[in-house]
Design an enzyme around this catalytic site. Structure first.
Site, short mmCIF file in Angstrom:
data_model
loop_
_atom_site.label_atom_id
_atom_site.label_comp_id
_atom_site.label_asym_id
_atom_site.label_seq_id
_atom_site.Cartn_x
_atom_site.Cartn_y
_atom_site.Cartn_z
N GLU A 125 40.20 12.35 -16.39
CA GLU A 125 40.06 13.22 -15.22
C GLU A 125 41.33 14.04 -15.08
O GLU A 125 42.29 13.85 -15.84
CB GLU A 125 39.80 12.38 -13.95
CG GLU A 125 38.42 11.74 -13.96
CD GLU A 125 38.11 10.89 -12.73
OE1 GLU A 125 39.02 10.66 -11.92
OE2 GLU A 125 36.97 10.47 -12.60
N HIS A 243 39.06 17.82 -2.43
CA HIS A 243 38.50 17.71 -3.77
C HIS A 243 38.01 19.09 -4.19
O HIS A 243 37.36 19.78 -3.40
CB HIS A 243 37.34 16.70 -3.78
CG HIS A 243 36.98 16.24 -5.15
ND1 HIS A 243 36.31 17.05 -6.04
CD2 HIS A 243 37.19 15.07 -5.80
CE1 HIS A 243 36.13 16.38 -7.18
NE2 HIS A 243 36.67 15.18 -7.06
N ARG A 288 44.53 18.07 -8.76
CA ARG A 288 43.47 18.47 -7.83
C ARG A 288 43.86 19.58 -6.86
O ARG A 288 43.06 20.46 -6.57
CB ARG A 288 43.06 17.27 -6.98
CG ARG A 288 41.95 16.55 -7.59
CD ARG A 288 41.46 15.47 -6.70
NE ARG A 288 40.66 14.64 -7.59
CZ ARG A 288 40.20 13.46 -7.29
NH1 ARG A 288 40.46 12.94 -6.11
NH2 ARG A 288 39.50 12.78 -8.15
N HIS A 346 38.69 15.21 1.08
CA HIS A 346 38.26 14.09 0.24
C HIS A 346 39.06 12.81 0.48
O HIS A 346 38.51 11.73 0.54
CB HIS A 346 38.37 14.52 -1.22
CG HIS A 346 37.95 13.50 -2.22
ND1 HIS A 346 36.65 13.00 -2.25
CD2 HIS A 346 38.62 12.88 -3.23
CE1 HIS A 346 36.55 12.12 -3.25
NE2 HIS A 346 37.73 12.01 -3.84
N ARG A 381 47.17 12.60 -4.66
CA ARG A 381 46.77 11.41 -5.42
C ARG A 381 46.17 11.79 -6.78
O ARG A 381 45.36 12.70 -6.88
CB ARG A 381 45.74 10.62 -4.62
CG ARG A 381 45.16 9.44 -5.38
CD ARG A 381 44.25 8.61 -4.53
NE ARG A 381 43.07 9.30 -4.09
CZ ARG A 381 41.99 9.53 -4.84
NH1 ARG A 381 41.96 9.15 -6.11
NH2 ARG A 381 40.95 10.16 -4.34
C1 SIN Z 1 35.85 11.90 -8.49
O1 SIN Z 1 34.99 11.28 -9.09
O2 SIN Z 1 36.18 13.05 -8.77
C2 SIN Z 1 36.53 11.23 -7.35
C3 SIN Z 1 37.39 10.16 -7.83
C4 SIN Z 1 38.62 10.11 -7.00
O3 SIN Z 1 38.63 10.55 -5.87
O4 SIN Z 1 39.64 9.66 -7.51
#
Ligand code: SIN
Length: 546
Positions: A125, A243, A288, A346, A381
């Site tokens: 990610e 998010h 993010r 988020h 985060r």
């Molecule tokens: C996501 O799946 O993008 C959210 C996971 C997260 O908030 O770390």
């Protein structure tokens, strides 16, 4: 300053006791309850059903350095980088080093993650240098984790769970030590006093402070608000994570579109079909806050889409079955067309200030998970570090309270009587505000927070927000239902966010000021702290010691 939301009297409250009281039933609450339960009685109180929490909605997964090519040192480096200079290195070290063991223990408790060719499947990610995200059922990791922990809790003879219990405020003795919680039983309408030797807040986040959020309706910042009213410190409240990709379809909820979708290769495109992040460092997998702001700015020109097609049909269906089905329900087949997306509130990086053992500034009060802030997430985060945070620091609370649970249980006589802090006439009982006005107040707060204390902030907007929130607080004089208590909590934590955001005259991570767009380490590499008795926001250095 308001101490209690409701003018209770000792005689009207039904009293219950345990050794450990856990408020909240997401990953942090359930795991901490299980880990604390050896030889003592644990009660979990949850405001809806045991399953309903932010955890249940987590898609992406749990980050842990378990691959041979990975290491806690690399995970630490990525977490610190995402945290934009505000993550406490000690907290992060504990997170990444204890993380793999906690995840193994979670698997021992029954959580089943996805495998590929006989080994745990790991995805990537944003801002992760490695593939290190464990996931379950493709994109329903939180659901699986919650399922496993709920089953484990139900099998624990020492743990009992009471649903539909809303924590109104914390109870204390004359020395200011926390003895338990005043709780509204939403099934019966009775007020209950739950006493315990250790009280653990694991009530989750506050996404409902904003009109657009990926969070479920239960995320109203209750734990942070009750701790605040009781006199605990709140830390880093200006750092809210938006998010980058939530579903943007009229009349559909802002359903989360996991970062893992970009991790598997999806592209962000604008209405002209241009991949607008292509020339930026890390492209769609930048931290993010950077991706969210890029989308937000792009949306001034027109809609933004997430194009799943580079991932390939087979992989989309295998990895993202829930997302695929949900989008289809709202009329978008991501196999054949790009999906309209927009940022949404988020995650709260800040929260109740704790040390690395979850201890707050109030004796016998602990906090874990999203409602807590031990500095691990800094200003932003790292993706999929939140479930891990709930496990690692929940386990440390369970360790810390072992000695405490040997002491004697508090009694109802020791609880400080509310009449000392508040009398009924001061609360304005009888000056009933019409129900419709209260509903409207929540909407007003959410809109104001989104428009003035959202992704892009400035002095004028923040000043207006802090003043309006102060005014609106006066509308909450006579309240007695869960819905009204939640609105009061949203207002309390929203005010703390706005105040800290107004004070921090720089941009860093989730906090972006268009009037102070640079990160200014020399003046601002420090945590903000707020206490209800202090007018000013205070600051403490980043490397905090326990
Ligand atoms: C996501 O799946 O993008 C959210 C996971 C997260 O908030 O770390």
């Amino acid at each position: 300053m308001r101490r209690y939301l409701y003018p209770w009297t000792k005689s009207e409250v039904k009293v219950f006791d345990s050794d450990v009281l856990v408020l909240g039933s997401g990953i942090a609450g359930l795991y901490t309850a299980i880990k604390s339960s050896e030889g003592c009685k644990v009660t979990i109180l949850t405001k809806k059903t045991i399953e309903e929490s932010n955890t249940e909605h987590a898609q992406g997964g749990i980050a842990a350095a378990i691959d041979e090519a990975d290491s806690p040192a690399l995970h630490l480096q990525d977490t610190l980088r995402a945290g934009a200079g505000l993550s406490d290195p000690l907290s992060v070290k504990i997170l990444v080093e204890d993380g793999p063991n906690c995840v193994e223990e979670l698997m021992g408790m029954g959580a089943q993650f996805d495998y590929h060719n006989g080994v745990l499947a790991l995805t990537r990610e944003g801002a992760h240098s490695q593939r290190r995200i464990l996931h379950a059922l493709g994109d329903a990791t939180g659901w699986e984790v919650e399922r496993a922990l709920v089953a484990k809790v139900k099998a624990c003879p020492n743990v009992s769970t009471l649903e539909e219990r809303f924590v109104v405020d914390l109870l204390e003795n004359d020395k200011g030590e926390i003895l338990g919680a005043l709780v509204l039983n939403a099934q019966t309408g009775d007020f209950e006093g739950h006493l315990a030797k250790a009280v653990i807040l694991a009530t989750g986040g506050l996404g409902q402070v904003y009109c657009f959020t990926t969070n479920p309706g239960v995320a109203t910042g209750d734990g942070m608000a009750v701790a605040w009213r009781a006199g605990a410190e709140l830390m880093d409240m200006e750092f809210v994570q938006f998010h980058p990709t939530a579903l943007l379809i009229p009349n559909a909820p802002r359903f989360l579109i996991s970062e893992a979708v970009r991790g598997e290769g999806a592209h962000l495109i604008n209405s002209a079909g241009i991949r607008f992040m292509e020339d930026m460092p890390d492209k769609e997998l930048a931290p993010r806050d950077i991706v969210a702001r890029a989308i937000w700015l792009e949306m001034n020109q027109g809609p933004v889409f997430l194009d799943f097609r580079p991932i390939g049909e087979k992989r989309i269906l295998e990895r993202f079955p829930t997302i695929y089905q949900t989008c289809l329900k709202f009329g978008v087949d991501v196999l054949t067309m790009p999906l309209p997306v927009a940022p949404a509130a988020h995650y709260m990086m800040g929260g109740i200030a704790t040390n690395t053992y979850g201890e707050t500034s109030l004796p016998h009060l602990y906090a874990a998970g999203e409602c807590a802030c031990n500095g691990v997430h800094g200003a932003n985060r790292l993706a999929s570090n939140s479930l891990l945070d709930g496990l690692v620091f929940g386990a440390r609370i369970a360790e810390k309270i072992k000695a405490r649970v040997q002491s004697k249980r508090p009694t109802w006589e020791e609880v400080r009587s509310p009449e000392l802090s508040l009398n009924r006439t001061e609360t304005g009982i009888g000056e009933a505000v019409k129900q419709s006005d209260k509903q409207d107040l929540r909407t007003r707060i959410q809109d104001l927070m989104w428009n003035r204390v959202g992704i892009l902030r400035n002095e004028t907007g923040l000043r207006e927000a802090t003043e309006l929130l102060l005014d609106w607080d006066r509308e909450l004089l006579s309240i007695s239902s869960v819905n009204e208590f939640e609105t009061a909590n949203i207002l309390a934590v929203g005010s703390a966010i706005a105040k800290a955001a107004l004070d921090r005259k720089e941009s860093r991570g989730g906090h972006f000021r268009s009037d102070y767009p640079s990160r200014l380490d020399e003046s601002w590499q420090k945590h903000s702290l707020q206490h209800k008795e202090e007018n000013d926001v205070l600051y403490v250095p980043v490397s905090r010691v326990d």
